[in-house]
Design a protein around this motif. Structure first.
Motif, PDB file in Angstrom:
ATOM      1  N   ALA A 185      -4.741  35.201   2.428  1.00 19.37           N
ATOM      2  CA  ALA A 185      -5.463  36.614   2.419  1.00 19.37           C
ATOM      3  C   ALA A 185      -6.021  36.865   1.270  1.00 19.37           C
ATOM      4  O   ALA A 185      -6.888  37.782   1.037  1.00 19.37           O
ATOM      5  CB  ALA A 185      -4.378  37.764   2.824  1.00 19.37           C
ATOM      6  N   ASP A 186      -5.645  36.392   0.135  1.00 26.37           N
ATOM      7  CA  ASP A 186      -6.241  36.566  -1.193  1.00 26.37           C
ATOM      8  C   ASP A 186      -6.987  35.419  -1.455  1.00 26.37           C
ATOM      9  O   ASP A 186      -7.337  35.371  -2.872  1.00 26.37           O
ATOM     10  CB  ASP A 186      -4.978  37.043  -2.074  1.00 26.37           C
ATOM     11  N   GLU A 187      -7.349  34.353  -0.883  1.00 27.08           N
ATOM     12  CA  GLU A 187      -8.041  33.407  -1.388  1.00 27.08           C
ATOM     13  C   GLU A 187      -9.299  33.961  -1.710  1.00 27.08           C
ATOM     14  O   GLU A 187     -10.325  34.271  -1.005  1.00 27.08           O
ATOM     15  CB  GLU A 187      -8.166  32.378   0.080  1.00 27.08           C
ATOM     16  N   VAL A 188      -9.943  33.683  -2.884  1.00 28.34           N
ATOM     17  CA  VAL A 188     -11.129  34.099  -3.669  1.00 28.34           C
ATOM     18  C   VAL A 188     -12.329  34.012  -2.917  1.00 28.34           C
ATOM     19  O   VAL A 188     -13.340  34.661  -2.389  1.00 28.34           O
ATOM     20  CB  VAL A 188     -11.021  33.859  -5.112  1.00 28.34           C
ATOM     21  N   GLY A 189     -12.581  32.380  -2.486  1.00 26.68           N
ATOM     22  CA  GLY A 189     -13.689  32.094  -1.762  1.00 26.68           C
ATOM     23  C   GLY A 189     -13.910  32.623  -0.541  1.00 26.68           C
ATOM     24  O   GLY A 189     -14.938  33.051  -0.313  1.00 26.68           O
TER      25      GLY A 189
END
Length: 641
Positions: free
Chosen positions: A285-289
């Motif tokens: 959910a917080d994967e930047v890409g």
């Protein structure tokens, strides 16, 4: 509240150069939220913006950053002003002209894609004017081929839209090949439309081989390749039905994820324009890409816990993935779960329409993409949903249409009906507003006993992303649909915001009936429905006793039906216990409609008059009197002693 009906046209500018023009446009601007521009000579007017220099230069400054311009000028003058600014109908703002008398509203430029035709209808409703639409589709009573997918959030793709529109205008056959997305639009075309819903040549049937279309509309997630040498004009709509399941190593760049998606779509002949959104495990959910890509492309990001993804059967499970994140599949499972999550039956069951079900929901099994120039790895799987993601915030417009005569409907209610993607109501009420409906609207009429079903259907369509007008006679909040819709929303845990709800009041049946007989409601009054479908009869009887004893002027709704005949007689007996036999009573059938009937009688003789469900019964109080066939209740109370 009405400004939200016009929100698709914001920022909206209105231009007037004369006091008369400003007077016509000022109320419209207050309603729509538009800015009214006037020359310096009219600077003393209130709530206006003043432009300096030439009007031509000012229009040029407004043109690039406004969605719509409304002029109260001569049409020829407007044409000369905007001619140097016109570039393409897909990007030019909507241009609408209101005549100096306020009697006509003209769609001048960008009628379909810019929305000028729709804006013209809305403004005409507000001004009680005649809309002038010169496009062929409007004249034929058909939705424009270049706007028919907009309510469903479709992406307008490649093709010769002008040629296809011309074929429709000539009434020639247009083949529609729909492989994805909602078919609701098909169910609401007028009789004799030119569309043929066949198959491509490689799947032709005997029937389709005998058809000679002049144009073709593709509605699909597949990227079509149109030959410039083709005799057929082709266009394509892309419903957003593709859910991308994504798995990736921590820290994978947005560029690599983007490249993986592009390569996968190209490899399987799918269009990125048909992407609904991205789905993955909640650990990402917080994967930047992924987050950055979704923000840039305006894609929703759906994340699911491992236990949910474990419940999905996939073709390519992995023990390695299971050991690492707690589920044997991320990409395939997330794509499938998102694609199948929508409640398909709810959206289609009531209208007999079948969704465009894909033969295989998982269109693309997981693909692992790496790059020598990029850190990380991406896994992509693609599943197709039977229902498209609209990307729109749904609205419920709860509309009271008054007694039924179009002159008795408020401008706001007319505008709400015209703006809606779908209109739902009892068939009689739907027929009463036929002239307010527009081509391309979804019209669903349900029987008089199916109020609850109407409410549920409207909510389902609004939750999907459509703007839905639910119409009631009289006022929607008085024995109308507003309460049922809000009750149903509450039972679903509605947050009060999504879908949006607006209530548009109408002239109530008791007001309409009262206006036809005089002024019977000038003192305290009450309304009681004699229908015991939703209220127990003992409760109704108790209210009748209280009203009669308290000397309220009383309006009786739903006084008698085919199977319910005794209640009105009981009501008469109750009132005769408390009021004189010669108490004035008005019996009004179908107020303001063609079959209107008005009878003034007395309490003891009221049952001699035919009474049905379209009748309003008004029982006066002890002060009510009849004078020259007018029923009057004095404002001051007359006490006899």
């Amino acid at each position: 509240m009405m400004a939200s009906v016009f929100e698709n046209f914001q920022p909206l500018a209105a231009i007037a150069t004369t006091p008369t023009g400003a007077q016509i446009l000022q109320p419209l601007c207050q309603t729509t939220g538009a800015t009214l521009w006037v020359p310096n000579s009219l600077s003393t007017l209130e709530q206006v913006a003043v432009y300096k220099g030439s009007l031509k230069d000012h229009i040029a400054s407004l043109w690039p950053n406004h969605r719509a311009l409304v002029f109260c000028l001569a049409a020829g003058a407007v044409v000369r002003l905007i001619a140097p600014l016109l570039t393409d109908k897909s990007s030019d703002p909507a241009v609408v002209v209101v005549d100096q008398g306020g009697g006509f509203v003209i769609s001048l430029c960008s009628g379909h894609q810019g929305g000028a035709d729709q804006l013209t209808r809305l403004i005409a409703s507000q001004l009680d004017s005649t809309p002038i639409l010169t496009g062929a589709a409007a004249d034929l009573g058909l939705p424009g081929v270049d706007v028919l997918g907009i309510p469903f959030g479709w992406y307008r793709g490649e093709g010769d839209w002008t040629r296809v529109s011309a074929v429709v205008a000539r009434g020639e056959i247009v083949q529609v090949i729909q492989e994805a997305g909602s078919t609701l639009w098909q169910a609401h075309l007028r009789d004799g439309h030119p569309f043929y819903f066949g198959f491509p040549d490689n799947r032709a049937t005997t029937e389709s081989e005998s058809i000679s279309p002049k144009a073709r509309i593709w509605i699909s997630a597949t990227q079509q390749q149109f030959s410039p040498e083709s005799d057929l004009a082709n266009v394509q709509w892309y419903p957003r039905v593709l859910w991308l399941g994504i798995g990736c190593e921590r820290g994978t760049s947005k560029q690599l994820i983007e490249m993986a998606i592009r390569q996968t779509c190209e490899g399987y002949g799918l269009s990125e324009n048909a992407i609904a959104g991205i789905a993955t495990i909640d650990l990402k959910a917080d994967e930047v890409g992924i987050v950055q890509l979704c923000q840039e492309r305006h894609w929703p990001l759906r994340t699911f816990p491992a236990e949910v993804l474990r419940s999905v059967t996939v073709p390519n499970p992995s023990d390695v993935v299971a050991a690492e994140v707690g589920t044997p599949s991320v990409a395939e499972a997330a794509a499938l779960y998102s694609a199948q999550e929508l409640k398909v039956s709810k959206l289609f069951a009531n209208v007999g329409q079948k969704p465009m079900l894909p033969e295989q929901p998982l269109l693309v099994p997981k693909q692992i993409v790496k790059s020598a120039n990029q850190v990380g790895a991406v896994t992509v799987a693609i599943a197709q949903s039977p229902v498209e993601y609209t990307g729109r915030l749904g609205k419920l417009l709860l509309v009271g249409i008054g007694p039924g005569n179009l002159d008795q409907i408020t401008p706001a209610a007319k505008t709400a009906i015209s703006s809606a993607d779908a209109v739902i109501g009892y068939s009689l009420y739907i027929n009463l507003i036929t002239s307010l409906r527009r081509p391309g609207q979804i019209i669903e009429a349900l029987p008089i006993t199916q109020e609850s079903q109407r409410a549920k259907r409207a909510i389902e369509l609004a939750e999907w992303g459509l703007t839905v007008a639910v119409v009631s006679s009289g006022d929607c909040g008085i024995y109308g649909m507003a309460g049922l819709v809000l009750e149903e929303l509450r039972s679903r845990g509605w947050d009060g915001k999504t879908p949006q709800v607006q209530v548009f009041p109408g002239i109530t049946a008791l007001q309409a009936a009262a206006s036809r007989v005089g002024a019977p409601l000038m003192h305290d009054f009450c309304a009681i429905s004699l229908s015991d479908l939703l209220t127990p009869w003992p409760v109704i009887e108790k209210r009748l006793e209280a009203s009669a004893a308290a000397d309220f002027v009383t309006a009786l709704y739903n006084p008698r039906s085919r199977n319910r005949t005794e209640q009105i007689a009981i009501a008469q007996r109750i009132f005769l216990k408390h009021r004189k036999p010669d108490t004035p009573v008005a019996i009004v059938v179908s107020a303001y409609r063609e079959d209107e009937k008005i009878t003034l009688t007395t309490l003891d003789k009221m049952l001699e008059i035919p009474i049905d469900m379209l009748t309003m019964v008004l029982i006066g109080n002890q002060s009510t009197d009849i004078h020259q066939d007018w029923m009057i209740t004095p404002r001051g109370y007359r006490i006899e002693g």
